[in-house]
Scaffold this motif. Structure first.
Motif, PDB file in Angstrom:
ATOM      1  N   ASN A   3       0.845  -1.185   0.000  1.00 15.69           N
ATOM      2  CA  ASN A   3       0.000   0.000   0.000  1.00 15.69           C
ATOM      3  C   ASN A   3       0.885   1.242   0.000  1.00 15.69           C
ATOM      4  O   ASN A   3       1.752   1.386   0.854  1.00 15.69           O
ATOM      5  N   PRO A   4       0.732   2.155  -0.961  1.00 17.53           N
ATOM      6  CA  PRO A   4       1.550   3.363  -0.997  1.00 17.53           C
ATOM      7  C   PRO A   4       1.289   4.229   0.229  1.00 17.53           C
ATOM      8  O   PRO A   4       0.218   4.168   0.827  1.00 17.53           O
ATOM      9  N   THR A   5       2.264   5.000   0.574  1.00 17.88           N
ATOM     10  CA  THR A   5       2.100   5.894   1.718  1.00 17.88           C
ATOM     11  C   THR A   5       2.219   7.337   1.263  1.00 17.88           C
ATOM     12  O   THR A   5       2.860   7.636   0.261  1.00 17.88           O
ATOM     13  N   ILE A   6       1.587   8.180   2.012  1.00 21.47           N
ATOM     14  CA  ILE A   6       1.710   9.624   1.819  1.00 21.47           C
ATOM     15  C   ILE A   6       1.878  10.200   3.218  1.00 21.47           C
ATOM     16  O   ILE A   6       1.224   9.768   4.162  1.00 21.47           O
ATOM     17  N   LEU A  29      -7.334  11.594   8.542  1.00 23.48           N
ATOM     18  CA  LEU A  29      -8.344  11.031   7.650  1.00 23.48           C
ATOM     19  C   LEU A  29      -7.911  11.165   6.196  1.00 23.48           C
ATOM     20  O   LEU A  29      -7.951  10.204   5.420  1.00 23.48           O
ATOM     21  N   TYR A  30      -7.482  12.364   5.786  1.00 27.80           N
ATOM     22  CA  TYR A  30      -7.112  12.599   4.399  1.00 27.80           C
ATOM     23  C   TYR A  30      -5.833  11.856   4.028  1.00 27.80           C
ATOM     24  O   TYR A  30      -5.667  11.436   2.881  1.00 27.80           O
ATOM     25  N   THR A  31      -4.929  11.669   4.979  1.00 28.76           N
ATOM     26  CA  THR A  31      -3.724  10.888   4.718  1.00 28.76           C
ATOM     27  C   THR A  31      -4.106   9.455   4.370  1.00 28.76           C
ATOM     28  O   THR A  31      -3.606   8.884   3.393  1.00 28.76           O
ATOM     29  N   GLU A  32      -5.024   8.871   5.134  1.00 32.23           N
ATOM     30  CA  GLU A  32      -5.488   7.508   4.862  1.00 32.23           C
ATOM     31  C   GLU A  32      -6.224   7.433   3.521  1.00 32.23           C
ATOM     32  O   GLU A  32      -6.013   6.509   2.730  1.00 32.23           O
ATOM     33  N   GLN A  33      -7.088   8.409   3.267  1.00 31.57           N
ATOM     34  CA  GLN A  33      -7.869   8.394   2.031  1.00 31.57           C
ATOM     35  C   GLN A  33      -6.976   8.557   0.799  1.00 31.57           C
ATOM     36  O   GLN A  33      -7.166   7.865  -0.205  1.00 31.57           O
ATOM     37  N   LEU A  34      -5.998   9.443   0.884  1.00 32.70           N
ATOM     38  CA  LEU A  34      -5.103   9.645  -0.259  1.00 32.70           C
ATOM     39  C   LEU A  34      -4.237   8.416  -0.494  1.00 32.70           C
ATOM     40  O   LEU A  34      -3.967   8.046  -1.642  1.00 32.70           O
ATOM     41  N   ALA A  35      -3.804   7.745   0.572  1.00 37.79           N
ATOM     42  CA  ALA A  35      -3.032   6.513   0.415  1.00 37.79           C
ATOM     43  C   ALA A  35      -3.882   5.451  -0.275  1.00 37.79           C
ATOM     44  O   ALA A  35      -3.395   4.711  -1.139  1.00 37.79           O
ATOM     45  N   SER A  36      -5.159   5.377   0.063  1.00 39.88           N
ATOM     46  CA  SER A  36      -6.067   4.429  -0.570  1.00 39.88           C
ATOM     47  C   SER A  36      -6.235   4.740  -2.055  1.00 39.88           C
ATOM     48  O   SER A  36      -6.230   3.839  -2.899  1.00 39.88           O
ATOM     49  N   ILE A  37      -6.364   6.013  -2.387  1.00 35.04           N
ATOM     50  CA  ILE A  37      -6.503   6.428  -3.789  1.00 35.04           C
ATOM     51  C   ILE A  37      -5.242   6.078  -4.568  1.00 35.04           C
ATOM     52  O   ILE A  37      -5.303   5.548  -5.678  1.00 35.04           O
ATOM     53  N   TYR A  40      -5.182   2.444  -5.372  1.00 36.81           N
ATOM     54  CA  TYR A  40      -6.065   2.119  -6.502  1.00 36.81           C
ATOM     55  C   TYR A  40      -5.402   2.502  -7.822  1.00 36.81           C
ATOM     56  O   TYR A  40      -5.458   1.753  -8.798  1.00 36.81           O
ATOM     57  N   ILE A  41      -4.749   3.645  -7.862  1.00 35.30           N
ATOM     58  CA  ILE A  41      -4.046   4.067  -9.076  1.00 35.30           C
ATOM     59  C   ILE A  41      -2.941   3.064  -9.395  1.00 35.30           C
ATOM     60  O   ILE A  41      -2.712   2.712 -10.556  1.00 35.30           O
ATOM     61  N   GLY A  42      -2.260   2.570  -8.365  1.00 42.28           N
ATOM     62  CA  GLY A  42      -1.233   1.549  -8.571  1.00 42.28           C
ATOM     63  C   GLY A  42      -1.804   0.291  -9.197  1.00 42.28           C
ATOM     64  O   GLY A  42      -1.172  -0.321 -10.067  1.00 42.28           O
ATOM     65  N   LYS A  43      -3.005  -0.111  -8.774  1.00 43.08           N
ATOM     66  CA  LYS A  43      -3.657  -1.282  -9.378  1.00 43.08           C
ATOM     67  C   LYS A  43      -3.955  -1.018 -10.854  1.00 43.08           C
ATOM     68  O   LYS A  43      -3.794  -1.907 -11.697  1.00 43.08           O
TER      69      LYS A  43
END
Length: 103
Positions: A3-6, A29-37, A40-43
């Motif tokens: 999972n990428p990190t930001i 919250l936004y750190t977690e959400q951006l890492a999730s996004i 998904y982009i990585g997938k």
């Protein structure tokens, strides 16, 4: 794929550039959400798109443009009539560059 990190610092920096005031909870919250996004982009980047033609739009559409013709513009006085602050013939707005203005 991991999972990428930001970093929280990156989120705070983006918020500052956007002139947003975030609480610590919002930053988390936004750190977690951006890492999730980013995950998904990585997938999506893993997909084999060899031979797939790029398409500008999902639907088969064609731009329909009006003819380019000159029209009468709005008078300065009319344009400034509802402005919250003006110095005719200009609109007055708060400084947005640097640290000298904004909310």
């Amino acid at each position: 794929m991991s999972n990428p990190t930001i970093s929280e610092d990156a989120v705070r920096h983006a918020a500052k550039l956007s002139r947003l005031s975030l609480t610590d909870d919002e930053v988390n919250l936004y750190t977690e959400q951006l890492a999730s996004i980013l995950g998904y982009i990585g997938k999506l980047e893993e997909l084999d798109v060899e031979g797939v033609r790029p398409m500008p739009h999902a639907l088969d559409q064609v731009n329909v443009l009006r003819s380019d013709r000159e029209n009468q513009g709005m008078a300065n006085q009319s344009a400034l009539a509802n402005a919250p602050d003006a110095d005719p013939p200009y609109f007055k707005v708060p400084k947005v560059l640097g640290d000298g203005g904004g909310a």
